[in-house]
Write an enzyme that holds these catalytic residues in place. Structure first.
Site, mmCIF file in Angstrom:
data_model
loop_
_atom_site.group_PDB
_atom_site.id
_atom_site.type_symbol
_atom_site.label_atom_id
_atom_site.label_comp_id
_atom_site.label_asym_id
_atom_site.label_seq_id
_atom_site.Cartn_x
_atom_site.Cartn_y
_atom_site.Cartn_z
ATOM 1 N N LYS B 213 0.836 -1.186 0.000
ATOM 2 C CA LYS B 213 0.000 0.000 0.000
ATOM 3 C C LYS B 213 0.878 1.245 0.000
ATOM 4 O O LYS B 213 1.874 1.308 0.747
ATOM 5 C CB LYS B 213 -0.904 0.003 1.230
ATOM 6 C CG LYS B 213 -1.831 -1.200 1.304
ATOM 7 C CD LYS B 213 -2.912 -1.152 0.248
ATOM 8 C CE LYS B 213 -3.895 -2.293 0.393
ATOM 9 N NZ LYS B 213 -5.048 -2.139 -0.525
ATOM 10 N N ASP B 241 -0.389 -0.117 -4.534
ATOM 11 C CA ASP B 241 -1.824 0.198 -4.489
ATOM 12 C C ASP B 241 -2.018 1.512 -3.753
ATOM 13 O O ASP B 241 -1.716 1.623 -2.574
ATOM 14 C CB ASP B 241 -2.537 -0.943 -3.742
ATOM 15 C CG ASP B 241 -4.041 -0.779 -3.695
ATOM 16 O OD1 ASP B 241 -4.556 0.268 -4.132
ATOM 17 O OD2 ASP B 241 -4.705 -1.719 -3.209
ATOM 18 N N GLU B 267 -2.137 0.314 -8.690
ATOM 19 C CA GLU B 267 -3.558 -0.008 -8.542
ATOM 20 C C GLU B 267 -4.306 1.188 -7.968
ATOM 21 O O GLU B 267 -3.804 1.859 -7.063
ATOM 22 C CB GLU B 267 -3.659 -1.212 -7.607
ATOM 23 C CG GLU B 267 -5.047 -1.632 -7.239
ATOM 24 C CD GLU B 267 -5.035 -2.965 -6.469
ATOM 25 O OE1 GLU B 267 -4.072 -3.750 -6.645
ATOM 26 O OE2 GLU B 267 -5.959 -3.200 -5.686
ATOM 27 N N GLU B 301 -11.810 -2.783 -8.171
ATOM 28 C CA GLU B 301 -12.519 -3.191 -6.959
ATOM 29 C C GLU B 301 -13.636 -2.227 -6.601
ATOM 30 O O GLU B 301 -14.585 -2.597 -5.929
ATOM 31 C CB GLU B 301 -11.552 -3.355 -5.782
ATOM 32 C CG GLU B 301 -11.005 -2.073 -5.224
ATOM 33 C CD GLU B 301 -10.016 -2.305 -4.077
ATOM 34 O OE1 GLU B 301 -8.882 -2.701 -4.382
ATOM 35 O OE2 GLU B 301 -10.374 -2.083 -2.915
ATOM 36 N N ASP B 324 -14.430 -7.638 -8.665
ATOM 37 C CA ASP B 324 -14.697 -7.983 -7.272
ATOM 38 C C ASP B 324 -15.963 -8.831 -7.250
ATOM 39 O O ASP B 324 -16.935 -8.532 -7.946
ATOM 40 C CB ASP B 324 -14.891 -6.686 -6.475
ATOM 41 C CG ASP B 324 -15.196 -6.929 -5.003
ATOM 42 O OD1 ASP B 324 -14.322 -6.623 -4.180
ATOM 43 O OD2 ASP B 324 -16.300 -7.398 -4.683
ATOM 44 N N HIS B 351 -9.741 -8.589 -7.368
ATOM 45 C CA HIS B 351 -9.609 -8.071 -6.017
ATOM 46 C C HIS B 351 -10.116 -9.129 -5.044
ATOM 47 O O HIS B 351 -11.130 -9.771 -5.281
ATOM 48 C CB HIS B 351 -10.457 -6.805 -5.871
ATOM 49 C CG HIS B 351 -10.569 -6.303 -4.460
ATOM 50 N ND1 HIS B 351 -11.754 -6.286 -3.763
ATOM 51 C CD2 HIS B 351 -9.632 -5.807 -3.618
ATOM 52 C CE1 HIS B 351 -11.547 -5.782 -2.553
ATOM 53 N NE2 HIS B 351 -10.265 -5.490 -2.432
#
Lengths: 431, 431
Positions: B213, B241, B267, B301, B324, B351
């Site tokens: 992240k 992400d 992402e 997602e 998702d 996701h």
């Protein structure tokens, strides 16, 4: 002044009994409001709502109840901050972000806060907003995700260049009112004779534009459009509205059939999420009008947020921006959309009708003219003659124009007796 | 077989206590499920859910309660029709359409119906789907708004050309499993040493890709990314992400700073609604990798529906489609997205994580390989090592791959004792 209490209401009107509001996607709406009253610590109230068409209104009310704790104690003198509390909550954001039920509920709360703030200031919302400096207006907007199309500085420049003419335009719009068009003639469930009669009546009442619903049956559309055109003559604009009924190729084909009757715009030809689809349709209709010019493409009442509007403008996908007072996150996000549209030189012609949408959205168009775009060219507000009697400050339409609201607030307050009678499911109207 | 009853549950896990799942936009999630049990007239059950991160889960449950009457009596042998009942209701459609809370709830119900149907058939969902003919699969999809990108006939051709190899691929994927990457090492709230340790562990466990992240603080990102790269070496892919943290220019600038550590994809660099923004970022990063190649752009997602995925593909805005299992309208809409991605030759890397998303979405990837794209090239499913113990048929990960699910159903059933303990707010976990 801070928020002390929030109370919520599920209000529904049994409009499906008369087929008022019927169109190709919405055959039997019961116009409804998820309604909220915000009370400040000094006891003053703001009222706001979001509009739905029946089933699911209780889910919007549940969303209001979920959001209410976020604004208890919020400072009502900082409505930019108030708005961001509702749209940036890290857990609730997952449910959108910034779309659907949670965003509808955010709209209701934000609009209630603006009703309260402008009432407290003793001004109708449009005047209250039009008295703010360019810097203050820029600070009301959530700029996240917009800066590739419009920066805060560019918006400030735009507002500053409109600043000098504010007083003159304010005076002008009080005198002439803001142009309106009527959709009341053209609901899909109405028989032909009723459309004839209502279309003629609209022209007699001073409207220079009407709107017809299309998209369910092509043969019916041709017949109804031809009759409406005959009824109003060539000088009155007829917009048509497909309410998302078509795929891209189908939209272009269907509109080619309807083109001889000279539609001013085609509204919601396809999915409100389909930016590239609208761009393709607009390109396909660029020379489709009887005079070889474009049939305009309009959308916005279901565009989820400012990021979608940004892209519709970036992609050259729309000629007409139809913002809605209660779909995006209320006054603040609509200011962002007005600024984007002005930056791209695209007229804003708000969606209205439903319950109280006319009452609310007129304020945004008056503000747009006075302080943002400064223009009335091809600008016009939708008008539908339903349910105004339930509001304490209903719109006033004269000779096809909205008169400038004069009562303090956002005109979003329903009469107490209506809140009781149309409460769902316990009100007398539902017994 | 028809739907007899629908019961709903608000289930929440207090994950924020450990900062599991923390990222730049979601600092303190409490992983939750709006959970639904559908019972057929013969007494058989299907379980489904949608995933949220805490506050507002009760609004999703209210949405489930609003949708339930639409499916009572629905024919469980026609799951295309079942799906359309939920997404085409003329009044509820106003609340989206096809996005936000109502769409999350539709996902839960549709997935529950698929759990029921595949259990009744005695097969895991992926096998159940992979046994359907191209015509049957095409009929499961709502084609509205898709035909400018993919027609039912073109989809049928695509499925037919994959038909011959189904048995061989089914055998192959049972043997090798479906590749997985792990996000468990890279949560934003974890200290550096924990990232080091977990990243090394991931490689030791057989993962060939991990995810970090980023997006809250650039200096922190550089340090954490450099350490993670040092921990795993150059041969392991590191995806990063940003969880929607940036505007367009900011995304390109920030990624240019992180490029030396060789990110495999970025992402959610910006708003999940910003198709054109993703396209601009992808273009801006087309030569940004250390070898002069592209840094890939991934999203999905939070993409609201098939119409958004269609445009991400049409606009050349993504390299990786991250569907998702529970955000769009369940299995049916995800089949549409798999078909679109296959038609554009873009890999689907779902996701997962949260509560039960791994359990559910693995079935879609196995189905994609066997019956749709027929490819594993650059395909990989997210894996997060949380909360699997609450499911009756938890995922099985071996040497960095999902083992093919073997139990009948959609693996979406929680243990009865978990449904009691984590019921919100009355369960023991919340006392």
């Amino acid at each position: 002044m801070r928020v002390a209490t929030v109370s919520t209401h599920d209000i529904r009107f049994p409009t499906s009994r008369e087929l008022d509001g019927s169109d190709a996607m919405n055959p039997d709406p019961d116009y409804s409001a998820a309604y909220v009253v915000v009370t400040a610590d000094d006891g003053s109230e703001g009222h706001g709502f979001t509009f739905t068409i029946g089933r699911g209104n209780e889910v919007c009310r549940a969303a209001l109840d979920a959001l209410a704790p976020l604004v208890i104690g919020a400072d009502l003198s900082d409505l930019g901050g108030f708005s961001r509390r509702l749209t940036h909550d890290s857990q609730i954001r997952w449910l959108g972000p910034e779309k659907g039920v949670m965003h509808l509920a955010a709209a209701a709360l934000i609009n209630a806060a603006w009703d309260l703030a402008s009432r407290t200031a003793g001004k109708p919302l449009w005047e209250f907003l039009s008295g703010k400096s360019p810097d203050e207006i820029v600070d009301l907007v959530d700029w996240r995700y917009l800066t590739d199309a419009l920066t805060p500085n560019a918006a400030r420049d735009l507002l500053t260049s409109a600043f000098a003419g504010r007083a003159e335009r304010s005076q002008h719009i009080r005198e002439i009112g803001y142009p309106a068009y009527t959709t009341s003639a053209g609901w899909l469930g109405y028989p032909d004779e009723k459309i004839d009669r209502l279309a003629r009546q609209a022209v007699a009442d001073g409207f220079r534009q009407i709107k017809l619903k299309v998209g369910a049956d092509q043969t019916d559309d041709v017949r109804r459009f031809a009759r409406a055109r005959a009824a109003v003559g060539p000088g009155v604009r007829i917009a048509i509205d497909a309410n998302q009924r078509w795929d891209v190729a189908e939209a272009i084909d269907w509109m080619t059939v309807l083109a001889p009757y000279d539609p001013w715009w085609i509204e919601e030809p396809t999915s409100p999420d389909d930016i590239l689809g609208h761009a393709a349709i607009r390109q396909g209709l660029a020379k489709a009008a009887p005079d070889g010019g474009p049939i305009r493409v309009a959308t916005g009442e279901h565009a989820a947020n400012r990021i979608m509007f940004k892209q519709f403008l970036q992609a050259g996908a729309v000629d007409v921006v139809q913002l809605d007072a209660c779909r995006v996150a209320g006054v603040n996000e609509n200011i962002a959309i007005l600024l984007l549209a002005a930056a791209y030189g695209t007229p804003v012609c708000p969606h209205a009708g439903g319950v109280g949408l006319c009452e609310a959205v007129q304020h945004l168009s008056f503000f747009d003219y006075v302080a943002v775009s400064g223009s009335l060219d091809d600008r016009i507000i939708e008008y539908v003659d339903h349910l105004h009697e339930h509001f304490t400050d209903p719109v006033v339409i004269e000779r096809g124009a909205y008169r400038a609201p004069t009562a303090p607030g956002f005109s979003t307050r329903m009469r107490p007796e209506s809140l009781v009678r149309y409460a769902y499911p316990e009100g007398a109207a539902w017994n």
